[in-house]
Design a protein around this motif. Sequence first.
Motif: not given
Length: 403
Positions: A62-68, A72-75, A22-25, A40-44
């Motif tokens: 602050e960072v993960i939850v907004p990404l979710l 189609d974002t999975a964690m 995957c394109e990972e973070a 912040k501001g990074v899509g994943a």
Amino acid sequence: MLRTVYIFAIVCWLTLIAVGLCEEATLHSDEAPRDDDRLKGVGAKVVILEEASRLDEAVFTEVIVPLLNVRDTAMLAISTPLDENNFYSTLLQMKDPQTDGPMFRVLEIKLICEACAAKGIKDVCPHRRELIPPWKNDHRREIMTKALFEGQPRMYMQEQLGIPSGSDARCFDVDSIDRFVATSADMTNDPQYVFVGIDTCGGGNNFMAIVSGCYNRSNALQILAVDTAPITSDMQLEAEIASHATRLRKHISRNAVLVSIIEANYGGWVQSSRIAHLLENHGPALHVTCDKKQENRRPGIYTTWEIKERMRHELQRMLRENRICLFSEVASTRVGDVVELAKQLKRCEYVYKASTTSATVERKRMITGKVNGQNDDMAIALMLLSYWSAHFINVNGKCATRL
Ligand SMILES: *[C@@H]1O[C@H](CO)[C@@H](O)[C@H](O)[C@H]1NC(C)=O
């Protein structure tokens, strides 16, 4: 909402495969960036949290939850769980409010099966042996690690067997807290001094707590009033102090001295002086200080971790020895403040904070009740009260200090 989000508590190689695909973070807890802003501001597409339970909770919220929140974002989160207060343990148990089913897909790998756990077995059980990965399946090494974990059963369960156990890091024992909040005593004396412990706002929340009490004839601390309130302006601060002091004065004589114990860690000398001044509007007052300046000492105290530990110890002793009780007409602005105080005391625990500058420096042991973003202001105010009120001496008519 978080439909597309899954948690897999799964063995490491899966993580590695996922990273490859995957394109990972990937956030390794040990190298989580100091300033989350860079993240912040990074899509994943896939967020992978390795050793998730060790991740700073602020980074998660602050960072993960907004990404979710992005479609189609999975964690994928993998970790040995820590105790039940850890945010990762909370995630594992979260329920989807609509279906009442689990919010995340959870794969648990424990080396003790339910049946053996019920029997009280605290070691790898024969029914789960096949789960041990080949690189760890070495009987001699197992004996060695067990020996190294000797005396730390909780750590062994957690790290080797993947089983979180109840927090044994609590600061106060639950029974004595329950005993304390169940007390209800009349005032049998007319106290000369009444102590006012104040935990000021700061450290991520805006709650201020004020807990006041005096000593009865047998030298037990009797809690007269408890308050907690969010403070966002000076006007509110003034109103809160006035309300507390007025309620206190109803039960004590006009000449009784209010002895303030104000934590200055967050607001500094300026805020503690302001609060002290506000208290002085309500009759004679003295202020506990740790200001080293001999002349013109300023009210307020700074609590280092060492002093926090002494405060905890003093309160724990009082609780154990039944030297602390509640006034039968304990005054608080909101119903349930005493219940909240008890909850906060029960939540207080030791946490180990890694050094932010060096990996080799010893980790700091800290006391906190701020578990999962909750408050600990009342517990801190009570600790302030129990420690600083003991053996205090009047220094110069305005300030007091602890002997
Ligand atoms: C003071 O409070 C303690 C704790 O509740 C109690 O056991 C004791 O009897 C009280 N003493 C007096 C003189 O009221």
